[in-house]
Design a protein around this motif. Structure first.
Motif, short mmCIF file in Angstrom:
data_model
loop_
_atom_site.label_atom_id
_atom_site.label_comp_id
_atom_site.label_asym_id
_atom_site.label_seq_id
_atom_site.Cartn_x
_atom_site.Cartn_y
_atom_site.Cartn_z
N ARG A 102 -31.27 103.89 20.33
CA ARG A 102 -31.46 105.07 19.66
C ARG A 102 -30.01 105.74 19.42
NH1 ARG A 102 -36.07 107.71 23.01
NH2 ARG A 102 -34.95 106.42 24.54
N GLY A 104 -27.46 108.23 19.85
CA GLY A 104 -27.23 109.74 20.67
C GLY A 104 -28.22 109.65 21.77
N ALA A 106 -29.54 107.38 25.41
CA ALA A 106 -28.71 106.91 26.59
C ALA A 106 -29.15 105.14 26.53
CB ALA A 106 -29.52 107.45 27.83
N SER A 126 -35.30 110.10 30.60
CA SER A 126 -36.25 110.98 29.81
C SER A 126 -36.23 112.15 30.63
CB SER A 126 -37.97 110.38 30.11
OG SER A 126 -38.68 111.60 29.76
N THR A 210 -27.17 118.31 27.63
CA THR A 210 -26.42 119.69 27.66
C THR A 210 -25.09 119.20 27.18
OG1 THR A 210 -25.97 119.12 29.69
CG2 THR A 210 -27.19 120.85 29.22
N PHE A 252 -27.02 123.12 24.04
CA PHE A 252 -27.93 121.80 24.00
C PHE A 252 -27.67 121.19 22.84
CE2 PHE A 252 -29.84 123.92 27.67
CZ PHE A 252 -30.23 122.90 28.44
N LYS A 253 -27.34 119.68 22.77
CA LYS A 253 -27.24 119.12 21.22
C LYS A 253 -28.67 119.10 20.96
CE LYS A 253 -27.61 114.43 23.04
NZ LYS A 253 -26.85 113.15 23.28
N THR A 255 -31.89 117.02 19.61
CA THR A 255 -32.66 115.78 20.06
C THR A 255 -32.38 114.52 19.23
OG1 THR A 255 -34.58 117.38 19.94
CG2 THR A 255 -35.11 115.20 20.64
N PRO A 256 -31.85 113.61 20.31
CA PRO A 256 -31.57 112.56 19.61
C PRO A 256 -32.45 111.71 18.75
CG PRO A 256 -31.13 112.06 21.95
CD PRO A 256 -31.71 113.49 21.65
N SER A 257 -33.76 111.38 19.47
CA SER A 257 -34.97 110.74 18.57
C SER A 257 -35.26 111.65 17.64
CB SER A 257 -36.09 110.53 19.57
OG SER A 257 -35.50 109.79 20.65
N HIS A 280 -41.61 114.03 19.56
CA HIS A 280 -40.22 114.29 20.06
C HIS A 280 -40.14 115.77 20.11
CE1 HIS A 280 -38.87 110.22 21.39
NE2 HIS A 280 -39.44 109.93 20.23
N VAL A 284 -34.53 120.47 21.89
CA VAL A 284 -34.89 120.20 23.47
C VAL A 284 -34.61 121.66 24.27
CG1 VAL A 284 -34.24 117.88 23.38
CG2 VAL A 284 -32.51 119.81 24.18
C1 LIG Z 1 -36.45 119.64 27.94
C2 LIG Z 1 -35.73 118.49 27.23
C3 LIG Z 1 -36.63 117.58 26.34
C4 LIG Z 1 -36.07 116.66 25.95
N1 LIG Z 1 -36.87 115.84 24.85
C5 LIG Z 1 -36.30 114.79 24.13
C6 LIG Z 1 -37.32 114.18 23.28
O1 LIG Z 1 -38.44 114.48 23.01
N2 LIG Z 1 -36.52 113.14 22.55
C7 LIG Z 1 -35.42 112.62 22.63
O2 LIG Z 1 -34.84 111.68 22.14
N3 LIG Z 1 -34.57 113.26 23.76
C8 LIG Z 1 -34.86 114.42 24.29
N4 LIG Z 1 -34.32 115.09 25.33
C9 LIG Z 1 -32.83 114.62 25.33
C10 LIG Z 1 -32.58 113.51 26.11
O3 LIG Z 1 -33.35 113.43 27.58
C11 LIG Z 1 -31.10 113.12 26.24
O4 LIG Z 1 -30.28 113.34 25.07
C12 LIG Z 1 -30.76 111.65 26.82
O5 LIG Z 1 -31.18 111.46 27.96
C13 LIG Z 1 -29.49 111.40 26.56
O6 LIG Z 1 -28.43 112.08 27.53
P1 LIG Z 1 -27.34 113.01 26.91
O7 LIG Z 1 -27.71 113.54 25.63
O8 LIG Z 1 -26.98 114.17 27.75
O9 LIG Z 1 -26.26 112.05 26.34
C14 LIG Z 1 -34.69 116.06 25.97
C15 LIG Z 1 -33.78 117.02 26.86
C16 LIG Z 1 -34.52 117.98 27.48
C17 LIG Z 1 -33.50 118.86 28.38
#
Ligand SMILES: Cc1cc2nc3c(=O)[nH]c(=O)nc-3n(C[C@H](O)[C@H](O)[C@H](O)COP(=O)(O)O)c2cc1C
Length: 307
Positions: A102, A104, A106, A126, A210, A252-253, A255-257, A280, A284
């Motif tokens: 996906r 953006g 991990a 997650s 973050t 916070f960036k 949501t990647p998905s 998703h 976030v």
């Molecule tokens: C509260 C919260 C909810 C999140 N929900 C989702 C989600 O539904 N789908 C998704 O792709 N990423 C979600 N994320 C973000 C991913 O966990 C994160 O982008 C991923 O682990 C990669 O890490 P990075 O963005 O710090 O590089 C969420 C993050 C937080 C803090």
């Protein structure tokens, strides 16, 4: 890989998003603190999904059970183990992206580093992992509130229409969480590496998604005059807390998905279009305030024990 946070007040975080359960072990909590499952639950309820149209529709009750370390309603000073069972997994949603990375997220980084991962729900990447942080943080904040009158309040200022619009278009947006630490204990932190602000930055940037951290006037400080900035109560000087309130902002960036069609790479190096199914969060940051408060409480509690 290590999943332990802190020096004296330590939090061990365990579990996968689509595994049997997620949990935490807190070690180093002084004996005699009143703790109950109901108390911890109120913080987990602020984090849990499915509460509104602008969070993921995954419906988890996220009920916490305390397995150890609490006797007759009080901590005994021994490890406090907490568990939250996973209930509403739709692992089949992840079959379609099993071999796809996906954008953006991990996925590619985990495969590159470890060569094997639990792809269901993102496994350890997650944000369900943050249940452990909120459970552990709830204990830290109770101790600090009773001992020092410290309070942690984080808010997000975002317009729901922007989130709804992004969601309608199969897209996502980012957001900024503001944290106020009221009445932090004085003299926490050390002058060189273990500066309070450095530890807070590390804690906040360990929350998934973050991308920025500010303390005090943050980036705005770069444009201020010394005469102006010196009037501002910063909360930490030389890395040491002054007892004044501490203000932080965390970016916070998006949501990647996202379900919007995008180009992605797969394990064989091929490119193709994907549209990510599953439930998703369109933003976030909406569920992040309680996670931010919890991480701040863990940092301050650990520093308090080091006084
Ligand atoms: C509260 C919260 C909810 C999140 N929900 C989702 C989600 O539904 N789908 C998704 O792709 N990423 C979600 N994320 C973000 C991913 O966990 C994160 O982008 C991923 O682990 C990669 O890490 P990075 O963005 O710090 O590089 C969420 C993050 C937080 C803090």
């Amino acid at each position: 890989m290590s999943s332990v946070f802190g020096k004296l007040f330590t939090l061990s975080s365990w579990g996968e998003s689509h595994g049997k359960a997620i949990g935490a072990v807190v070690d180093g909590c002084p004996a005699g603190l009143e703790i109950s499952e109901e108390y911890i639950q109120q913080f987990l309820d602020r984090r849990k999904p499915g509460q509104s149209a602008i969070t993921t529709q995954r419906k988890e009750s996220d009920l916490v059970k305390i397995l150890s370390g609490v006797f007759e309603g009080k901590t005994t000073g021994t490890p406090i183990s907490m568990i939250v069972e996973n209930a509403d997994q739709h692992s089949a949603d992840y079959e379609q992206i099993k071999d796809w990375w996906r954008p953006g997220h991990a996925d590619e980084a985990y495969d590159s580093k470890y060569g094997f991962r639990d792809y269901r729900g993102g496994g350890r990447s997650s944000a369900r992992e943050t249940i452990a942080r909120v459970a552990g943080g709830s204990i830290a904040r109770k101790f600090l509130k009773e001992k020092c009158g410290t309070e942690f309040t984080a808010t997000i200022n975002i317009d729901n229409n922007s989130i709804e619009n992004a969601k309608k278009n199969g897209d996502s947006i980012g957001g900024i969480v503001s944290l106020t630490i009221k009445n932090p204990p004085k003299n926490l932190g050390e002058p060189v590496f273990d500066r309070t602000e450095a530890l807070l930055a590390m804690a906040m940037l360990s929350i998934p998604a973050t991308r920025g951290f500010e303390i005090g006037k943050g980036f705005e400080a770069a444009n201020m005059l010394g005469s102006e900035h010196n009037k501002f109560a910063d909360g930490t000087y030389g890395g040491i807390t002054s007892g004044e309130d501490i203000l932080c902002r965390i970016a916070f960036k998006p949501t990647p998905s996202i379900s919007k069609t995008q180009m992605a790479k797969n394990k064989n190096g091929a490119f193709g279009e994907i549209s990510i199914k599953g439930r998703h969060d369109p933003c976030v940051a909406v569920r992040a305030p309680v996670i931010v408060e919890s991480m701040a409480a863990l940092v301050l509690m650990d520093l308090w024990l080091q006084l």
